[in-house]
Motif scaffolding. Structure first.
Motif, PDB file in Angstrom:
ATOM      1  N   ILE A 242      17.774  12.530 -14.824  1.00 22.01           N
ATOM      2  CA  ILE A 242      18.453  13.475 -13.939  1.00 22.01           C
ATOM      3  C   ILE A 242      19.930  13.130 -13.819  1.00 22.01           C
ATOM      4  N   TRP A 243      20.253  11.834 -13.988  1.00 21.76           N
ATOM      5  CA  TRP A 243      21.647  11.395 -13.900  1.00 21.76           C
ATOM      6  C   TRP A 243      22.461  11.874 -15.102  1.00 21.76           C
ATOM      7  N   THR A 244      21.812  11.947 -16.278  1.00 26.01           N
ATOM      8  CA  THR A 244      22.547  12.264 -17.505  1.00 26.01           C
ATOM      9  C   THR A 244      22.605  13.750 -17.812  1.00 26.01           C
ATOM     10  N   ILE A 245      21.637  14.546 -17.316  1.00 26.75           N
ATOM     11  CA  ILE A 245      21.624  15.960 -17.688  1.00 26.75           C
ATOM     12  C   ILE A 245      22.150  16.874 -16.586  1.00 26.75           C
ATOM     13  N   SER A 246      22.260  16.354 -15.358  1.00 25.30           N
ATOM     14  CA  SER A 246      22.725  17.219 -14.271  1.00 25.30           C
ATOM     15  C   SER A 246      24.240  17.259 -14.177  1.00 25.30           C
ATOM     16  N   GLY A 247      24.883  16.108 -14.408  1.00 25.41           N
ATOM     17  CA  GLY A 247      26.335  16.041 -14.272  1.00 25.41           C
ATOM     18  C   GLY A 247      26.816  15.942 -12.838  1.00 25.41           C
TER      19      GLY A 247
END
Length: 281
Positions: A242-247
């Motif tokens: 979630i940290w890498t794809i949400s921004g």
């Protein structure tokens, strides 16, 4: 500081002694009479992994296309097995220990904690197996392994919170066990455990909502911890979180906040009702 630690130790010494004995007894009884004994704690996820790998990776071709996918799959299954065991055994722990709770005076929450610690011991054994597979698969470990303790703490307090909540309700409503069995199956297939998250993000039939659906999946704190553990231990390049794809940092904090809330809610509900458990049972 030493005075504070001594006060804490004196206050909880009896509870810790009871907890240690319950964990030891539960772990011994779990495999009593079994020919392979403790080896089943390793064999069960391995057998499930073999079935899942043959069906989903070989026949249905579910893979992220990397050599580390089998290890990622094994790690996901082992992590889910911990959540499933901790919550299922924890759900019945108060009722199963009802006779003991009526005869011996000790904090009721200890029986729930002991059941989750038993599941945690099995999970630790499984992680050793995962590490062996990772070494044979030439996994390149990074500095992100230093973040794993935070992931494991989040996973444990989340599982303990669910167990406390379910065990409280199970005393009054036995149907909770059947409802949880169904909900576990829904959660299992709604999370990227046996299939890579990339299959959701890159699925043409889901476009242009594939990435959004993946983000919604990872707002589930169980799914988020599974992906974080995979990301930090095995494959940071190929395991999105979630940290890498949400921004957005705040989106990454949502599942963490949900884990803390579920833990608090479990404690609150359990403490509010635990004095009535003996009467109801």
């Amino acid at each position: 500081m030493s005075k504070f630690m001594k006060t804490v130790e004196n206050r909880y010494h009896y509870s810790l002694v009871v907890l240690r004995e319950l964990v030891r007894t539960d772990f011994k009884l779990r495999y009593q009479g079994s020919f392979l004994g403790i080896a089943w704690s390793v064999l069960k996820p391995l057998m499930l992994f073999c079935v899942m790998y043959v069906v989903f990776a070989k026949f249905l071709r579910m893979s992220d296309g990397t050599p580390t996918y089998p290890v990622v799959l094994l790690l996901g299954i082992s992590t889910w097995q911990f959540v499933e065991e901790a919550t299922s055994v924890g759900l019945r722990s108060v009722v199963d220990r009802g006779d003991l709770l009526r005869k011996i005076h000790f904090p009721n929450y200890i029986v729930v904690v002991s059941s989750t610690i038993g599941a945690l011991i099995s999970y630790a054994i499984n992680l050793v197996v995962v590490l062996v597979f990772a070494l044979f698969s030439h996994v390149q470990f990074t500095w992100r392994v230093l973040l794993l303790p935070l992931n494991f703490i989040e996973l444990y307090i989340l599982s303990l919170g669910i167990a406390l909540l379910l065990s409280s309700m199970y005393v009054y409503f036995r149907d909770i066990a059947h409802l949880w069995d169904v909900l576990k199956q829904v959660l299992f297939y709604a999370m990227p455990v046996i299939y890579p998250l990339g299959m959701v993000m890159d699925n043409q039939s889901l476009q242009p909502f594939g990435k959004l659906i993946a983000q919604m999946q990872l707002l589930n704190p169980i799914a988020q911890t599974v992906q974080d553990i995979r990301h930090n231990l095995i494959a940071p390049e190929t395991q999105p979180t979630i940290w890498t794809i949400s921004g957005h940092v705040w989106m990454g904090l949502i599942p963490v906040a949900l884990s803390v809330f579920i833990f608090w809610l479990g404690i609150y509900v359990f403490r509010k009702n635990n004095r009535k458990f003996a009467e109801v049972m």
